[in-house]
Write a protein that holds these residues in place. Structure first.
Motif, PDB file in Angstrom:
ATOM      1  N   ARG A   5       0.826  -1.211   0.000  1.00 32.22           N
ATOM      2  CA  ARG A   5       0.000   0.000   0.000  1.00 32.22           C
ATOM      3  C   ARG A   5       0.853   1.251   0.000  1.00 32.22           C
ATOM      4  O   ARG A   5       2.012   1.249   0.421  1.00 32.22           O
ATOM      5  N   THR A   6       0.226   2.343  -0.435  1.00 31.59           N
ATOM      6  CA  THR A   6       0.848   3.664  -0.315  1.00 31.59           C
ATOM      7  C   THR A   6       0.659   4.162   1.114  1.00 31.59           C
ATOM      8  O   THR A   6      -0.127   3.585   1.884  1.00 31.59           O
ATOM      9  N   PRO A   7       1.337   5.236   1.510  1.00 32.15           N
ATOM     10  CA  PRO A   7       1.188   5.722   2.888  1.00 32.15           C
ATOM     11  C   PRO A   7      -0.243   6.033   3.292  1.00 32.15           C
ATOM     12  O   PRO A   7      -0.608   5.857   4.464  1.00 32.15           O
ATOM     13  N   ASP A   8      -1.103   6.475   2.378  1.00 31.13           N
ATOM     14  CA  ASP A   8      -2.478   6.811   2.726  1.00 31.13           C
ATOM     15  C   ASP A   8      -3.469   5.730   2.295  1.00 31.13           C
ATOM     16  O   ASP A   8      -4.687   5.960   2.295  1.00 31.13           O
ATOM     17  N   GLY A   9      -2.995   4.557   1.949  1.00 29.70           N
ATOM     18  CA  GLY A   9      -3.866   3.485   1.492  1.00 29.70           C
ATOM     19  C   GLY A   9      -4.568   2.786   2.644  1.00 29.70           C
ATOM     20  O   GLY A   9      -4.059   2.700   3.761  1.00 29.70           O
ATOM     21  N   ILE A  10      -5.775   2.250   2.355  1.00 30.00           N
ATOM     22  CA  ILE A  10      -6.575   1.519   3.328  1.00 30.00           C
ATOM     23  C   ILE A  10      -6.662   0.065   2.886  1.00 30.00           C
ATOM     24  O   ILE A  10      -6.829  -0.235   1.698  1.00 30.00           O
ATOM     25  N   ARG A  11      -6.558  -0.849   3.812  1.00 30.07           N
ATOM     26  CA  ARG A  11      -6.642  -2.268   3.490  1.00 30.07           C
ATOM     27  C   ARG A  11      -8.044  -2.649   3.014  1.00 30.07           C
ATOM     28  O   ARG A  11      -9.025  -1.960   3.333  1.00 30.07           O
ATOM     29  N   PRO A  12      -8.176  -3.760   2.287  1.00 33.37           N
ATOM     30  CA  PRO A  12      -9.505  -4.200   1.830  1.00 33.37           C
ATOM     31  C   PRO A  12     -10.434  -4.460   3.015  1.00 33.37           C
ATOM     32  O   PRO A  12     -10.017  -4.979   4.059  1.00 33.37           O
ATOM     33  N   ILE A  13     -11.715  -4.095   2.841  1.00 32.26           N
ATOM     34  CA  ILE A  13     -12.705  -4.167   3.919  1.00 32.26           C
ATOM     35  C   ILE A  13     -13.859  -5.056   3.486  1.00 32.26           C
ATOM     36  O   ILE A  13     -14.349  -4.966   2.362  1.00 32.26           O
ATOM     37  N   ASN A  14     -14.311  -5.917   4.407  1.00 29.82           N
ATOM     38  CA  ASN A  14     -15.491  -6.745   4.192  1.00 29.82           C
ATOM     39  C   ASN A  14     -16.278  -6.780   5.491  1.00 29.82           C
ATOM     40  O   ASN A  14     -15.703  -6.918   6.567  1.00 29.82           O
ATOM     41  N   SER A  15     -17.589  -6.636   5.391  1.00 29.47           N
ATOM     42  CA  SER A  15     -18.436  -6.657   6.586  1.00 29.47           C
ATOM     43  C   SER A  15     -19.728  -7.373   6.282  1.00 29.47           C
ATOM     44  O   SER A  15     -20.238  -7.312   5.156  1.00 29.47           O
ATOM     45  N   ARG A  16     -20.267  -8.040   7.298  1.00 26.99           N
ATOM     46  CA  ARG A  16     -21.533  -8.747   7.173  1.00 26.99           C
ATOM     47  C   ARG A  16     -22.233  -8.774   8.520  1.00 26.99           C
ATOM     48  O   ARG A  16     -21.587  -8.721   9.569  1.00 26.99           O
ATOM     49  N   CYS A  17     -23.557  -8.828   8.500  1.00 29.22           N
ATOM     50  CA  CYS A  17     -24.360  -8.788   9.725  1.00 29.22           C
ATOM     51  C   CYS A  17     -25.242 -10.030   9.811  1.00 29.22           C
ATOM     52  O   CYS A  17     -25.451 -10.740   8.816  1.00 29.22           O
ATOM     53  N   GLY A  18     -25.792 -10.259  11.002  1.00 36.05           N
ATOM     54  CA  GLY A  18     -26.734 -11.351  11.210  1.00 36.05           C
ATOM     55  C   GLY A  18     -26.131 -12.726  11.181  1.00 36.05           C
ATOM     56  O   GLY A  18     -26.809 -13.695  10.810  1.00 36.05           O
ATOM     57  N   ALA A  58     -28.569 -14.284  18.690  1.00 37.00           N
ATOM     58  CA  ALA A  58     -28.101 -13.031  19.292  1.00 37.00           C
ATOM     59  C   ALA A  58     -29.014 -11.891  18.861  1.00 37.00           C
ATOM     60  O   ALA A  58     -29.644 -11.932  17.808  1.00 37.00           O
ATOM     61  N   HIS A  59     -29.093 -10.870  19.687  1.00 37.05           N
ATOM     62  CA  HIS A  59     -29.953  -9.728  19.379  1.00 37.05           C
ATOM     63  C   HIS A  59     -29.401  -8.910  18.214  1.00 37.05           C
ATOM     64  O   HIS A  59     -30.150  -8.234  17.521  1.00 37.05           O
ATOM     65  N   GLY A  60     -28.093  -8.945  18.014  1.00 39.67           N
ATOM     66  CA  GLY A  60     -27.457  -8.254  16.899  1.00 39.67           C
ATOM     67  C   GLY A  60     -26.018  -8.711  16.785  1.00 39.67           C
ATOM     68  O   GLY A  60     -25.345  -8.925  17.804  1.00 39.67           O
ATOM     69  N   SER A  61     -25.518  -8.880  15.561  1.00 45.09           N
ATOM     70  CA  SER A  61     -24.145  -9.357  15.392  1.00 45.09           C
ATOM     71  C   SER A  61     -23.598  -8.863  14.074  1.00 45.09           C
ATOM     72  O   SER A  61     -24.348  -8.565  13.132  1.00 45.09           O
ATOM     73  N   SER A  62     -22.267  -8.758  14.020  1.00 42.63           N
ATOM     74  CA  SER A  62     -21.590  -8.356  12.789  1.00 42.63           C
ATOM     75  C   SER A  62     -20.175  -8.897  12.806  1.00 42.63           C
ATOM     76  O   SER A  62     -19.591  -9.140  13.870  1.00 42.63           O
ATOM     77  N   LEU A  63     -19.633  -9.086  11.619  1.00 37.09           N
ATOM     78  CA  LEU A  63     -18.244  -9.506  11.448  1.00 37.09           C
ATOM     79  C   LEU A  63     -17.584  -8.486  10.536  1.00 37.09           C
ATOM     80  O   LEU A  63     -17.931  -8.356   9.361  1.00 37.09           O
ATOM     81  N   LEU A  87     -16.399   4.281   5.885  1.00 38.28           N
ATOM     82  CA  LEU A  87     -17.858   4.371   5.986  1.00 38.28           C
ATOM     83  C   LEU A  87     -18.533   3.955   4.685  1.00 38.28           C
ATOM     84  O   LEU A  87     -19.595   3.312   4.692  1.00 38.28           O
ATOM     85  N   ALA A  88     -17.923   4.315   3.567  1.00 32.84           N
ATOM     86  CA  ALA A  88     -18.480   3.899   2.279  1.00 32.84           C
ATOM     87  C   ALA A  88     -18.420   2.385   2.123  1.00 32.84           C
ATOM     88  O   ALA A  88     -19.347   1.765   1.568  1.00 32.84           O
ATOM     89  N   GLU A  89     -17.357   1.762   2.611  1.00 35.07           N
ATOM     90  CA  GLU A  89     -17.249   0.308   2.543  1.00 35.07           C
ATOM     91  C   GLU A  89     -18.220  -0.364   3.507  1.00 35.07           C
ATOM     92  O   GLU A  89     -18.775  -1.432   3.207  1.00 35.07           O
ATOM     93  N   MET A  90     -18.455   0.249   4.670  1.00 39.73           N
ATOM     94  CA  MET A  90     -19.412  -0.319   5.618  1.00 39.73           C
ATOM     95  C   MET A  90     -20.828  -0.276   5.055  1.00 39.73           C
ATOM     96  O   MET A  90     -21.661  -1.136   5.380  1.00 39.73           O
ATOM     97  N   ALA A  91     -21.118   0.718   4.236  1.00 34.35           N
ATOM     98  CA  ALA A  91     -22.449   0.814   3.629  1.00 34.35           C
ATOM     99  C   ALA A  91     -22.706  -0.332   2.651  1.00 34.35           C
ATOM    100  O   ALA A  91     -23.865  -0.612   2.316  1.00 34.35           O
ATOM    101  N   LYS A  92     -21.656  -1.012   2.208  1.00 36.91           N
ATOM    102  CA  LYS A  92     -21.800  -2.147   1.294  1.00 36.91           C
ATOM    103  C   LYS A  92     -21.964  -3.466   2.044  1.00 36.91           C
ATOM    104  O   LYS A  92     -21.827  -4.537   1.450  1.00 36.91           O
ATOM    105  N   CYS A  93     -22.220  -3.400   3.338  1.00 38.62           N
ATOM    106  CA  CYS A  93     -22.323  -4.604   4.173  1.00 38.62           C
ATOM    107  C   CYS A  93     -23.335  -5.577   3.579  1.00 38.62           C
ATOM    108  O   CYS A  93     -24.464  -5.204   3.246  1.00 38.62           O
ATOM    109  N   SER A  94     -22.943  -6.853   3.489  1.00 36.63           N
ATOM    110  CA  SER A  94     -23.821  -7.874   2.917  1.00 36.63           C
ATOM    111  C   SER A  94     -23.643  -9.181   3.696  1.00 36.63           C
ATOM    112  O   SER A  94     -22.529  -9.724   3.750  1.00 36.63           O
ATOM    113  N   PRO A  95     -24.719  -9.688   4.297  1.00 41.31           N
ATOM    114  CA  PRO A  95     -26.058  -9.102   4.390  1.00 41.31           C
ATOM    115  C   PRO A  95     -26.073  -7.854   5.255  1.00 41.31           C
ATOM    116  O   PRO A  95     -25.282  -7.748   6.189  1.00 41.31           O
ATOM    117  N   PRO A  96     -27.004  -6.928   4.960  1.00 39.25           N
ATOM    118  CA  PRO A  96     -27.024  -5.661   5.678  1.00 39.25           C
ATOM    119  C   PRO A  96     -27.631  -5.819   7.067  1.00 39.25           C
ATOM    120  O   PRO A  96     -28.224  -6.852   7.387  1.00 39.25           O
TER     121      PRO A  96
END
Length: 908
Positions: free
Chosen positions: A440-453, A458-463, A662-671
């Motif tokens: 990565r470059t100095p200002d680069g962000i690592r790849p992001i993946n998120s999913r819920c449920g 559990a009442h609520g969960s995410s990875l 935040l933009a990557e978190m908005a792509k959470c699947s399943p939401p």
């Protein structure tokens, strides 16, 4: 006795408390004294004794005696130094005189005592300074005793651990490398006035104690708190003022640089945060200047001779043995593979430098030396000696080159140097090549993946996964009984309705380790993530749940606390918590001296740092928030400090990184589900009259326990202001509890009609009828029927259901009911109406009508008869539809009760 600065740097300070006083007693007839249970007598006793036996006392080392015979403190120093917008009192030489240094710092009536002690013998060298900090808030400081059986302070509380970290983190960068004497800092709150917070005072007190001690630190350290109140920045505000603050910033540093900042805010813009840091830095500079002056005058000589560094030539040997291979290993993207490669190379270097020995090339020794020529006898004939040989009589000796001696080094020194060489090679690759270990470059962000449920029960969960860092966040909802109780010096029980618990198992980094109570690092990381998320939560009135977030780190390669922020935010949304917005966190790093590695000399800021960049870098700056501002932040520095310009640059770069996350978190699947789980408890809030709270609780809580048992709800919480919270797992039990509570707290009025009410018990004089759950009234036997009854059993049985009308409420609140008031007119009454008697008062023979007195006036205005109004009036059942208490109305005004009783209810 504190030494003066004019003493030699390596001179041993001579102070009496460490050595026992030696007394020379000379007397012709030495008297024998007996003190109460002891073998020693006091100096005051000896000096006060009179008589023919005279003796002299000469103290070789010890305190001076005052004129009145008491013990004097010649080294007692008391001085005031600036502390924000006020001054604090610093005293030393009075308490804890056997420690390396001990001070008491007073702010108002808050007093903090801090001592510093060092081990006489250095411990085994390591890459971590053996500095131990212990902070304790003693309940005696506020005139209280700790709870529990033993009635004394025990395990360090979480907020005390956080203050220990506040003390430790700014002091550690000022300590020199190679100082291995164990150093312990003890800080106790001896007095607390409830107005001046002890945390910033404890950090400043520790900085003063270290400056006065023998610890060879480079700079004096102080800490302050900055609040934003009414649009103005206030340094060291009081506890009451902080309740209105939009910012809680703690800052520590020296007179020239910032060492650490930590705090949280309500989406404060980065520009405002920089201004707050500037205000705090100015206050810290003034305090540090005063501390430096105090240490120069009264401080002890520093133990600079105890500093032990690895041999300078060892750095070149490690570079020669492992430089090229180490550079290649640092370019491996996978953390586990890179760690194994580096560990294998380190073992190879250790074997050579600690066991086999490092052999220097012959060129380093110059030309080969031969054995010196041996003298030969002059009388012997000259003999031709072959070239390259030396004649020694009859013996010819060939010159043998001297064998180089292998150089051996200690294992600890080799490990320390190997780590430092690795760090420099990593920095050089980033500065020169512009690429990090993972490309990565100095200002680069690592790849992001998120999913819920992920967890159905559990009442609520995410990875949340970012590169090789992964956090599993789980949300649990509950009532007040699930809240976390905090025992502090404030004197009142405080409950946290939201808390985040962070867990870092050894498996997250592929290691084997001990599992037990959370360590200081876990408590600190969890609190930081908790503060980042707390700002986006709804109020208790809008969402009356206690919220617990568990963040378990499944993989770790840097920035796990900020992964907890991202995962926790998604889990809250999956649990149906109506958060105000989404927040994300990012960790920033820095390479301070870029000129050494071919750069332009300006610090290089790194976004989303990995574990290696954190360990080898110079800064760890965690920032959480959204696009509008910051909610939580924490910065640790490993160099002498940073400036405001560097901090501002890091904040701007962190904002861009948060926007990307935040933009990557908005792509959470399943939401996220954005609704309550079917397994989450139901909580209903009711308002009753405050005077009814005790009747709901009952003696010893018997009534509320019976309501819980009868309705089947989980819990009922009541407050003094009349707020009642019912928690249930299903709607049916919740409705039952609501009906019971409404019935117990309703205020019945004369004229109200209750339908389908059950007869609960019988008495010779009447029947007790339940008009609402838990609320009964007496229907006299004369009111059970239009005809005469000898006993209630002649007309009804227990369990029968009847309609009744409330005809009286006595001064004790007891209800008198009537069935006859609702019955049609009797035949005798009809006959009397058809054949009125002649003469007499006609009003005496008029039929009896059970009409609410308030309805008579309405009949006059509407033109309707009283009978019509009786049947048009709303019949009152149990108040199952209203959550508000019924208000008493002696006149039975329908309009005043219309909002409290919803329609005609049927008691089933």
């Amino acid at each position: 006795m504190l030494t003066s600065p004019s003493n030699a740097l390596h001179s041993t300070p001579h102070f009496w408390p460490i050595r026992r006083s030696r007394l020379l007693l000379r007397s012709r007839n030495f008297p024998r004294f007996h003190s109460g249970g002891g073998n020693f007598c006091s100096l005051s006793l000896l000096s006060a004794r009179s008589g023919p036996s005279r003796f002299r006392i000469r103290a070789l080392a010890g305190p001076e005696a005052s004129e009145d015979g008491g013990l004097a403190f010649p080294n007692h120093v008391s001085v005031k130094i600036p502390f924000g917008n006020r001054e604090i009192l610093v005293e030393t030489g009075l308490m804890g005189r056997q420690a390396s240094s001990a001070v008491t710092v007073t702010d108002g009536e808050t007093i903090v005592y801090t001592s510093v002690c060092l081990a006489d013998v250095p411990s085994e060298p390591s890459d971590f300074l053996p500095l131990y900090v212990h902070y304790q808030e003693r309940f005696s400081a506020v005139g209280r005793t700790s709870g529990g059986f033993f009635k004394r302070e025990g395990r360090t509380k979480d907020h005390e651990v956080l203050i220990c970290r506040l003390i430790d983190r700014p002091l550690r960068p000022t300590m020199p490398k190679g100082f291995y004497n164990e150093t312990q800092i003890l800080s106790w709150v001896l007095s607390y006035d409830g107005l001046h917070a002890p945390d910033a005072l404890a950090v400043t007190s520790a900085g003063i104690a270290v400056a006065l001690s023998e610890v060879p630190n480079s700079k004096a350290v102080a800490g302050v708190r900055v609040g934003l109140i009414g649009g103005e920045f206030i340094v060291n505000p009081t506890v009451k003022e902080m309740e209105e603050s939009q910012l809680d910033l703690f800052l520590a540093g020296t007179d020239s640089a910032i060492l650490t900042i930590e705090g949280y805010s309500n989406f404060l813009p980065e520009e405002m945060l920089v201004k707050a840091v500037k205000v705090g830095q100015d206050a810290v500079q003034a305090t540090c200047t005063a501390i430096e002056a105090l240490a120069k005058k009264h401080g002890k000589a520093k133990m600079v001779d105890a500093i032990r560094l690895p041999p300078p030539e060892l750095y070149n040997h490690v570079k020669e043995l492992a430089g090229e291979e180490l550079s290649k290993a640092l370019q491996i993207k996978s953390k586990i593979a890179r760690r194994k490669a580096i560990t294998s190379l380190e073992e190879k270097v250790l074997t050579i430098l600690t066991e086999k020995g490092y052999v220097i090339d012959e060129a380093a020794f110059g030309t080969t030396e031969a054995q010196p020529e041996l003298l030969e006898d002059e009388d012997e004939d000259e003999e031709v000696v072959p070239e390259g040989e030396v004649d020694q009589g009859d013996v010819h000796i060939r010159p043998i080159p001297r064998k180089p001696i292998p150089l051996l080094f200690s294992e600890v020194d080799v490990k320390l140097v190997f780590k430092e060489v690795s760090s420099k090679l990593l920095r050089r690759r980033i500065v020169e090549g512009g690429k990090r270990s993972d490309g990565r470059t100095p200002d680069g962000i690592r790849p992001i993946n998120s999913r819920c449920g992920l967890l159905p029960r559990a009442h609520g969960s995410s990875l949340f996964t970012r590169g090789e860092t992964q956090a599993l966040a789980v949300v649990t909802l509950g009532d007040k009984q699930m809240a976390q109780r905090i025992d502090n010096l404030e004197g009142s029980d405080e409950y946290k309705r939201f808390y985040l618990q962070y867990t870092f198992p050894p498996s997250s980094v592929g290691e084997v380790g001990r599992i037990g109570a959370p360590g200081r690092r876990e408590i600190g990381h969890g609190t930081l993530a908790e503060r980042a998320l707390e700002t986006i939560l709804p109020g208790d009135d809008d969402f009356p749940y206690t919220i617990r977030v568990e963040s378990t780190i499944l993989e770790s390669n840097g920035s796990s606390s900020m992964a907890s922020v991202c995962g926790g935010c998604l889990a809250l949304q999956d649990a149906g918590v109506p958060v105000k917005c989404s927040v994300a966190g990012i960790a920033m790093g820095m390479v301070w001296d870029t000129e050494e590695f071919g750069g332009d000399g300006s610090p290089l800021i790194l976004s989303d740092i990995t574990g290696a960049e954190d360990a080898s870098g110079d800064m760890d700056f965690k920032v959480a928030g959204n696009e509008d501002g910051v909610t939580a932040f924490q910065m640790d520095i490993k160099v002498g400090g940073i400036t405001l310009d560097i901090m501002e640059k890091a904040l701007i770069q962190a904002k861009a990184g948060r926007r990307h996350i935040l933009a990557e978190m908005a792509k959470c699947s399943p939401p996220p589900m954005l609704s309550l789980s079917k397994y989450a408890p139901l909580i209903h809030i009711m308002k009753v009259h405050p005077s009814k709270v005790y009747s709901l609780i009952g003696s010893g809580g018997k009534k509320v326990k019976s309501i819980i048992e009868e309705s089947g709800v989980e819990a009922i919480d009541m407050q003094d202001d009349g707020t009642v919270k019912i928690m249930a797992n299903d709607i049916a039990s919740l409705e039952r509890a609501k009906a019971i509570i409404s019935g117990l707290t309703m205020v019945p009025a004369v004229g109200d009609i209750y339908r389908n009410c059950e007869i609960k018990s019988m008495a010779p004089y009447g029947a007790f009828v339940e008009i609402a759950p838990g609320r009964e009234g007496l229907c006299h036997v004369s009111e059970l029927s239009a005809e005469w009854l000898a006993k209630p059993e002649d007309a009804y049985n227990i369990g029968d259901r009847i309609d009744v009308k409330l005809i009286e409420v006595n001064e004790k609140g007891q209800l008198r009911l009537s069935v006859r008031a609702l019955l049609p007119e009797s035949e005798s009454d009809k006959d009397s109406q058809k054949q009125p008697p002649t003469g007499g008062d006609s009003t005496k023979s008029s039929p009896r009508k059970y009409v609410n007195p308030s309805l008579k006036d309405r009949a006059a205005t509407t033109g309707a008869s009283g009978d019509e109004l009786v049947w048009k009036k709303k019949d009152v059942g149990r108040a199952s539809g209203g959550d508000k208490p019924m208000k008493s109305n002696s006149s039975g005004n329908e309009e005043d009760r219309g909002s409290l009783v919803n329609g005609e209810a049927t008691i089933s």
